[in-house]
Design an enzyme around this catalytic site. Sequence first.
Site, short mmCIF file in Angstrom:
data_model
loop_
_atom_site.label_atom_id
_atom_site.label_comp_id
_atom_site.label_asym_id
_atom_site.label_seq_id
_atom_site.Cartn_x
_atom_site.Cartn_y
_atom_site.Cartn_z
N GLU A 101 0.82 -1.21 0.00
CA GLU A 101 0.00 0.00 0.00
C GLU A 101 0.85 1.25 0.00
O GLU A 101 0.61 2.19 -0.78
CB GLU A 101 -0.92 0.00 1.21
CG GLU A 101 -1.83 1.21 1.30
CD GLU A 101 -2.79 1.30 0.15
OE1 GLU A 101 -3.66 0.43 0.01
OE2 GLU A 101 -2.67 2.22 -0.67
N ASP A 105 1.01 4.05 -3.02
CA ASP A 105 0.54 5.42 -2.79
C ASP A 105 1.59 6.46 -3.17
O ASP A 105 1.28 7.44 -3.86
CB ASP A 105 0.13 5.59 -1.33
CG ASP A 105 -1.14 4.84 -0.98
OD1 ASP A 105 -1.79 4.31 -1.90
OD2 ASP A 105 -1.49 4.80 0.21
N SER A 305 -7.41 1.79 -3.91
CA SER A 305 -6.29 2.52 -3.37
C SER A 305 -5.28 2.86 -4.44
O SER A 305 -4.35 3.63 -4.19
CB SER A 305 -5.61 1.75 -2.25
OG SER A 305 -5.10 0.54 -2.70
#
Length: 391
Positions: A101, A105, A305
């Site tokens: 993650e 990002d 995401s």
Amino acid sequence: KQWYQRRVAITAGKIKQTMPLSDDLSAFRYGVHPDTLRKRYNVSDNVATNANNSQATAQFLKQYYSPGDLTKFMNHFGKGFPHLNKISHEVGPNSGKAGLEANLDVQYIMSLGANVSTTFWSTGGLNKGQEPFLEWLLDLSNTSQIPHIFSVSYGDHERTLSAEFMNRINLEFQKIGVRGVSVLFASGDDGAGCHRFEDESYTFEPDFPSSSPFVTTVGGTMFTAVFSDVNEKGNDISGGGFSNIFSMPKYQMETVSGYLNSSVKGLPDSKYYNSSNRAYPDVSAMSDDFWIIIDRLLMNVAGTSAATPTVAGLIALANDARLNAGKPVLGFLNPFIYLNPDIFFDVTLGPPSSACWLDDLEGYPLSEGWDPVTGFGTPDYHRLVAAAMKY
């Protein structure tokens, strides 16, 4: 409990493929990387130029990024546009193994919001086994200068949190909104979601903070065909629906009423959701087949995401144009978004969102204009900036 990245591999979604890192990018005819997104959303080689611009990702649950992976990613995929290779500021812990993650990002917010000073804001610990959102927000409240934008890809089911706790968090969202900060949350990767009760009845399952009226929630799309980068369709995992806790804010009442009262086919029975409450997502972006670099390997991932830092980076470019013109940053985005639906590519193709598949219950259908799968659709850079300059 819901950690999006864990389910489909995080709200970063499932790991679809890994391969060794190579300097030859000719193999990347398949999948999504920065140039794909820049082409699709008409960004081209536009980058930020204002030294006072800023953006950030917020991380929890021991998700750390790798500076080495970030540099390699930008060197490989940032050849077509000026960019930064390093995070400008780190707040909180970043001393563990690189996480999917966190790497996703930072790699994509810095690719779309290229040349923008970027902060990696990490909050350690847990709140009753879940993300310490309130601790993060209180830290922001106690910090005099904070980034203009936060991209956040974490969330929990509303029913696992108390209304008092969520309202306390909403108060902090309002406080940083007044300070001119835009907060974007991934909508989740369960579609409409599904919660089964002990009596075997079931209902849709909204998530928080994506259901908060005081954040901008980002859903997911995908290309309509493999090896195509022209048209998008809704991704059926794209989280969306209606809160069970928060009333519908005024800024979206007319828009959502138009969807509910339209002739759209396949709208689920209203007993599964509270149509008078906050509806989400607000916008969307690509959420499938993203290439990232982690532990010096190329990995192909999916999930909302991936969409969230993409949209956050584009908002950073709109802020840049405003800053260069002597205007303030956009701040809380939703009033601006609902006043300017034409800045988005309307996504009308695709299946309904997923829901209670064991009971053959589908989620929400897509429609023209706003819908609970893709919101208003995906952003067009030129229209976004033009509208931001008039706002």
